[in-house]
Design a protein around this motif. Structure first.
Motif, PDB file in Angstrom:
ATOM      1  N   ARG A 136       0.836  -1.202   0.000  1.00 52.87           N
ATOM      2  CA  ARG A 136       0.000   0.000   0.000  1.00 52.87           C
ATOM      3  C   ARG A 136       0.871   1.251   0.000  1.00 52.87           C
ATOM      4  O   ARG A 136       0.639   2.186  -0.764  1.00 52.87           O
ATOM      5  N   LEU A 137       1.883   1.290   0.865  1.00 54.66           N
ATOM      6  CA  LEU A 137       2.731   2.478   0.955  1.00 54.66           C
ATOM      7  C   LEU A 137       3.569   2.674  -0.304  1.00 54.66           C
ATOM      8  O   LEU A 137       3.733   3.811  -0.769  1.00 54.66           O
ATOM      9  N   LEU A 138       4.110   1.597  -0.862  1.00 51.90           N
ATOM     10  CA  LEU A 138       4.868   1.716  -2.110  1.00 51.90           C
ATOM     11  C   LEU A 138       3.976   2.248  -3.228  1.00 51.90           C
ATOM     12  O   LEU A 138       4.378   3.117  -4.003  1.00 51.90           O
ATOM     13  N   LYS A 190       8.699   6.341   3.040  1.00 46.02           N
ATOM     14  CA  LYS A 190       9.719   5.332   2.708  1.00 46.02           C
ATOM     15  C   LYS A 190      10.323   4.741   3.974  1.00 46.02           C
ATOM     16  O   LYS A 190      10.636   3.551   4.014  1.00 46.02           O
ATOM     17  N   SER A 191      10.475   5.557   5.000  1.00 47.93           N
ATOM     18  CA  SER A 191      10.975   5.066   6.276  1.00 47.93           C
ATOM     19  C   SER A 191       9.991   4.077   6.896  1.00 47.93           C
ATOM     20  O   SER A 191      10.397   3.056   7.462  1.00 47.93           O
ATOM     21  N   LEU A 192       8.702   4.359   6.770  1.00 49.18           N
ATOM     22  CA  LEU A 192       7.684   3.411   7.244  1.00 49.18           C
ATOM     23  C   LEU A 192       7.768   2.086   6.485  1.00 49.18           C
ATOM     24  O   LEU A 192       7.667   1.012   7.079  1.00 49.18           O
ATOM     25  N   VAL A 226       8.854  -8.860  -4.911  1.00 52.35           N
ATOM     26  CA  VAL A 226       8.128  -8.570  -6.148  1.00 52.35           C
ATOM     27  C   VAL A 226       7.514  -7.169  -6.080  1.00 52.35           C
ATOM     28  O   VAL A 226       7.594  -6.402  -7.041  1.00 52.35           O
ATOM     29  N   LEU A 227       6.907  -6.835  -4.944  1.00 49.39           N
ATOM     30  CA  LEU A 227       6.315  -5.501  -4.788  1.00 49.39           C
ATOM     31  C   LEU A 227       7.366  -4.411  -4.929  1.00 49.39           C
ATOM     32  O   LEU A 227       7.141  -3.391  -5.580  1.00 49.39           O
ATOM     33  N   ASP A 269       4.760   3.846 -10.510  1.00 46.64           N
ATOM     34  CA  ASP A 269       3.547   3.101 -10.209  1.00 46.64           C
ATOM     35  C   ASP A 269       3.487   1.921 -11.178  1.00 46.64           C
ATOM     36  O   ASP A 269       3.267   2.101 -12.363  1.00 46.64           O
ATOM     37  N   GLY A 270       3.685   0.730 -10.670  1.00 39.92           N
ATOM     38  CA  GLY A 270       3.741  -0.459 -11.508  1.00 39.92           C
ATOM     39  C   GLY A 270       2.510  -0.699 -12.345  1.00 39.92           C
ATOM     40  O   GLY A 270       2.567  -1.368 -13.368  1.00 39.92           O
TER      41      GLY A 270
END
Length: 176
Positions: A66-68, A107-109, A143-144, A152-153
């Motif tokens: 979700r965060l990525l 990103k730290s999360l 993979v994520l 955004d993949g």
């Protein structure tokens, strides 16, 4: 997604915890990862699947995803007026943070969630989840990270071209 629609309709702002509680579910890894776990080796008991360790592995993986996704879809979603973790983080800090600072914090999360996921994957003593299943959680995390490495993949033209090539281009053999 229903909860997100209610936030928009009611013009209410969730806390980060409320957003993540909803967000890890709406990322929708469940239909992809959870059935696959039944095919990787040992039989999974209902007790294991309903247990805290299994649920935590899934939650950590889903939060990373979700965060990525939110990091790499922030600009597009911001223009569309959609809330995500990056914009929410900015708003919750009275917009004193820039987008770059907010992305750095998110990103730290991700780093912390992934680190905790790895800790659970490597944990041997007292673990109820078979190692093959834990390895699948870790591989999906990899993979994520690959999927969201550049952008955004889901909307990446490079990713779309690679998938089309896999489906439409014949495999050639280099043997003579």
């Amino acid at each position: 997604m229903l909860r997100e629609a209610k936030w928009v309709r009611d013009k209410s702002l969730p806390t980060m915890d409320e957003y993540m509680t909803n967000g890890f579910v709406s990322f929708a890894l469940g239909p992809i990862v959870l059935p696959a776990l039944y095919f990787v080796g040992p039989l999974l008991s209902e007790e294991t699947v309903c247990g805290a360790e299994y649920q935590t592995l899934f939650k950590l993986l889903s939060i990373c995803g979700r965060l990525l996704n939110d990091i790499h879809s922030f600009e597009r979603e911001y223009k569309e007026g959609k809330l995500n973790a990056v914009s929410l983080h900015m708003v919750l800090h009275d917009e004193a943070l820039t987008a770059e600072e907010s992305i750095r914090d998110i990103k730290s999360l991700v780093y912390n969630q992934r680190r905790e996921l790895l800790r659970l994957v490597l944990q041997k003593k007292g673990s109820a989840v078979p190692q093959a299943c834990k390895d699948l959680f870790w591989k999906m995390s990899k993979v994520l990270h690959l999927f969201y490495m550049k952008d955004d993949g889901f909307t990446s033209q490079e990713m779309i071209h690679a998938v089309k090539a896999i489906i439409h281009e014949p495999i050639t053999s280099y043997e003579h």
